[in-house]
Design a protein around this motif. Structure first.
Motif, PDB file in Angstrom:
ATOM      1  N   UNK A  84      -8.934   5.646 -16.718  1.00 12.47           N
ATOM      2  CA  UNK A  84      -8.907   6.842 -15.878  1.00 12.47           C
ATOM      3  C   UNK A  84      -7.918   6.681 -14.732  1.00 12.47           C
ATOM      4  N   UNK A  85      -7.770   5.441 -14.269  1.00  9.78           N
ATOM      5  CA  UNK A  85      -6.751   5.100 -13.272  1.00  9.78           C
ATOM      6  C   UNK A  85      -5.951   3.918 -13.814  1.00  9.78           C
ATOM      7  N   UNK A  86      -4.732   3.773 -13.324  1.00 14.97           N
ATOM      8  CA  UNK A  86      -3.901   2.627 -13.719  1.00 14.97           C
ATOM      9  C   UNK A  86      -3.971   1.513 -12.688  1.00 14.97           C
ATOM     10  N   UNK A  87      -4.140   1.901 -11.439  1.00 17.93           N
ATOM     11  CA  UNK A  87      -4.153   0.938 -10.334  1.00 17.93           C
ATOM     12  C   UNK A  87      -5.406   1.182  -9.496  1.00 17.93           C
ATOM     13  N   UNK A  88      -6.134   0.108  -9.186  1.00 18.60           N
ATOM     14  CA  UNK A  88      -7.320   0.225  -8.337  1.00 18.60           C
ATOM     15  C   UNK A  88      -7.264  -0.766  -7.195  1.00 18.60           C
ATOM     16  N   UNK A  89      -7.395  -0.279  -5.966  1.00 14.30           N
ATOM     17  CA  UNK A  89      -7.438  -1.155  -4.797  1.00 14.30           C
ATOM     18  C   UNK A  89      -8.864  -1.686  -4.666  1.00 14.30           C
ATOM     19  N   UNK A  90      -9.017  -3.017  -4.754  1.00 15.88           N
ATOM     20  CA  UNK A  90     -10.344  -3.608  -4.813  1.00 15.88           C
ATOM     21  C   UNK A  90     -10.300  -5.026  -4.253  1.00 15.88           C
ATOM     22  N   UNK A  91     -11.289  -5.843  -4.609  1.00 15.17           N
ATOM     23  CA  UNK A  91     -11.348  -7.234  -4.183  1.00 15.17           C
ATOM     24  C   UNK A  91     -11.253  -8.161  -5.390  1.00 15.17           C
ATOM     25  N   UNK A  92     -10.810  -9.381  -5.148  1.00 14.33           N
ATOM     26  CA  UNK A  92     -10.643 -10.333  -6.248  1.00 14.33           C
ATOM     27  C   UNK A  92     -11.949 -10.614  -6.977  1.00 14.33           C
ATOM     28  N   UNK A  93     -13.073 -10.633  -6.260  1.00 15.23           N
ATOM     29  CA  UNK A  93     -14.332 -10.954  -6.942  1.00 15.23           C
ATOM     30  C   UNK A  93     -14.727  -9.876  -7.930  1.00 15.23           C
ATOM     31  N   UNK A 118       0.823  -1.203   0.000  1.00 16.42           N
ATOM     32  CA  UNK A 118       0.000   0.000   0.000  1.00 16.42           C
ATOM     33  C   UNK A 118       0.861   1.259   0.000  1.00 16.42           C
ATOM     34  N   UNK A 119       2.081   1.153   0.508  1.00 16.15           N
ATOM     35  CA  UNK A 119       2.971   2.318   0.520  1.00 16.15           C
ATOM     36  C   UNK A 119       3.363   2.734  -0.894  1.00 16.15           C
ATOM     37  N   UNK A 120       3.425   1.777  -1.811  1.00 17.26           N
ATOM     38  CA  UNK A 120       3.798   2.087  -3.188  1.00 17.26           C
ATOM     39  C   UNK A 120       2.690   2.787  -3.959  1.00 17.26           C
ATOM     40  N   UNK A 121       1.504   2.858  -3.389  1.00 15.28           N
ATOM     41  CA  UNK A 121       0.434   3.610  -4.036  1.00 15.28           C
ATOM     42  C   UNK A 121       0.712   5.111  -4.000  1.00 15.28           C
ATOM     43  N   UNK A 122       1.696   5.504  -3.199  1.00 16.03           N
ATOM     44  CA  UNK A 122       2.112   6.905  -3.130  1.00 16.03           C
ATOM     45  C   UNK A 122       3.310   7.188  -4.023  1.00 16.03           C
ATOM     46  N   UNK A 123       3.697   6.240  -4.863  1.00 13.70           N
ATOM     47  CA  UNK A 123       4.822   6.436  -5.792  1.00 13.70           C
ATOM     48  C   UNK A 123       4.510   7.597  -6.731  1.00 13.70           C
ATOM     49  N   UNK A 124       5.423   8.579  -6.869  1.00 16.63           N
ATOM     50  CA  UNK A 124       5.166   9.725  -7.750  1.00 16.63           C
ATOM     51  C   UNK A 124       4.850   9.324  -9.193  1.00 16.63           C
ATOM     52  N   UNK A 125       5.352   8.151  -9.608  1.00 18.81           N
ATOM     53  CA  UNK A 125       5.036   7.690 -10.954  1.00 18.81           C
ATOM     54  C   UNK A 125       3.569   7.333 -11.137  1.00 18.81           C
ATOM     55  N   UNK A 126       2.833   7.239 -10.027  1.00 20.94           N
ATOM     56  CA  UNK A 126       1.400   6.936 -10.076  1.00 20.94           C
ATOM     57  C   UNK A 126       0.546   8.157  -9.718  1.00 20.94           C
ATOM     58  N   UNK A 127       1.123   9.329  -9.805  1.00 18.26           N
ATOM     59  CA  UNK A 127       0.420  10.560  -9.437  1.00 18.26           C
ATOM     60  C   UNK A 127      -0.939  10.635 -10.141  1.00 18.26           C
ATOM     61  N   UNK A 128      -2.000  10.673  -9.336  1.00 17.89           N
ATOM     62  CA  UNK A 128      -3.343  10.815  -9.882  1.00 17.89           C
ATOM     63  C   UNK A 128      -3.878   9.592 -10.601  1.00 17.89           C
ATOM     64  N   UNK A 129      -3.154   8.477 -10.544  1.00 16.78           N
ATOM     65  CA  UNK A 129      -3.542   7.296 -11.314  1.00 16.78           C
ATOM     66  C   UNK A 129      -3.887   6.085 -10.441  1.00 16.78           C
ATOM     67  N   UNK A 130      -4.123   6.304  -9.150  1.00 16.88           N
ATOM     68  CA  UNK A 130      -4.538   5.236  -8.240  1.00 16.88           C
ATOM     69  C   UNK A 130      -5.939   5.565  -7.730  1.00 16.88           C
ATOM     70  N   UNK A 131      -6.785   4.554  -7.611  1.00 15.94           N
ATOM     71  CA  UNK A 131      -8.142   4.755  -7.129  1.00 15.94           C
ATOM     72  C   UNK A 131      -8.461   3.731  -6.053  1.00 15.94           C
TER      73      UNK A 131
END
Length: 333
Positions: A213-222, A146-159
């Motif tokens: 709209x986002x590259x990475x999304x924190x969600x569930x497997x289902x 979860x700490x890598x969700x703050x990577x500057x390379x993901x600026x504005x691209x995590x949901x």
């Protein structure tokens, strides 16, 4: 006359009988209706007991029905609570709103997935995961923490989904229990600085990834699997650096409910390994917790994921503060 009919119907409900005299049971269910309804229909067919199901909305997952059970404390209407995550069930158990499950219910499910006093039992889990937009794989590495969700390379691209509801709030509570309050707040602030997006639900987070709209999304497997089976191209990853988090569905019996015998029958039926196998093979690809359940081809198993041990009581104690801090830091302008 219409008023009289409704008055008589209310008396029938208070007495704990269905209007036509047939056996019935009421379940409050926050698991996705598209999957749970088929399971409950099967119970009806096998037993002849009518199931009156009340479902949560996607926008208020889990929270709405938990609050409803609280509000009905003096006159319960729910017999069986089917929650799609454990922490709010832990709180309801602590508030004295559940009674013990039958001793034979869920016998194949280990102690780590159930209440020590047998007030609730987990089954059919899903894993917390990241949905990954395929073209983004050439631009960034898939995060494993979860700490890598703050990577500057993901600026504005995590949901992420709205932390006030559903499994996102549970995930944050578990993180707060593990990190401690100060480190947890710093994590949230790093997400805020990196302009993390907040969607209405896990499925809405996934949809933002599908659209790009986002590259990475924190969600569930289902939420990921159900669209994959429709042919949607989307990748999946696990936050192995933090340890994989499994969040089981939970079955509990509401104390003082109108149909106690039918409730015990439904609870025991739902906690059978066959039901876990059905859910594991369904588009939701749930993860069976019973030691004798068979993992279907292409399914996910506990041994494969090696999930972390979670102190459910400690995590539940962090839920209110975790959600409050996430709301204050992430949702306020």
């Amino acid at each position: 006359m219409a008023v009289m009919r409704w008055w008589l119907f209310g008396l029938v409900l208070i007495a704990g009988c269905s209007p036509d005299g047939a056996q019935s049971v009421t379940v409050y269910c926050s698991h996705d209706r598209s999957h749970s309804e088929k399971i409950l229909d099967q119970f009806e067919q096998e037993t002849g007991i009518r199931v009156d199901a009340v479902y949560d909305t996607e926008a208020t997952k889990t929270v709405g029905l938990a609050q409803r059970i609280r509000s009905e404390r003096k006159r319960p209407r729910c017999d069986v609570h089917w929650s799609n995550e454990p922490l709010r069930a832990v709180l309801l158990a602590q508030e004295g709103l559940y009674r013990s499950l039958p001793s034979s219910a869920g016998v194949g499910i280990g102690a780590r997935w159930r209440d020590p006093q047998n007030l609730w039992c987990g089954f059919a889990a899903r894993a917390r995961a990241v949905a990954i937009f395929p073209p983004s794989a050439t631009r960034v590495d898939a995060p494993d923490s979860v700490h890598q969700l703050a990577d500057p390379g993901l600026l504005g691209k995590v949901v992420i989904a709205d932390p006030r509801f559903g499994t996102t709030g549970s995930h944050l509570a578990i993180l707060r229990a593990r990190l401690g309050p100060d480190r947890f707040r710093r994590l949230l602030q790093s997400w805020k600085t990196n302009q993390i997006q907040v969607a209405s639900s896990n499925s809405a987070s996934r949809d933002r990834v599908i659209s790009g709209e986002a590259w990475i999304g924190l969600t569930d497997t289902d939420d990921i699997e159900v669209v994959r089976r429709r042919g949607v191209e989307i990748d999946e990853g696990f936050l192995a650096g933090d340890g994989v988090i499994l969040l089981p569905n939970v079955i509990a019996l509401v104390k003082g409910s109108p149909h106690p015998e039918e409730a015990e029958q439904l609870a025991s039926w739902l906690l059978r390994s066959e039901v876990e196998e059905w859910l594991a093979a369904s588009p939701s690809r749930q993860i069976a917790l019973s030691h004798d359940a068979v993992v279907p081809e292409g399914g996910l198993g506990i041994a494969q994921l090696d999930p972390i041990e979670i102190d459910w009581v400690e995590a539940a104690s962090q839920l209110r503060d975790a959600v409050f801090e996430a709301e204050r830091i992430l949702l306020n302008p």
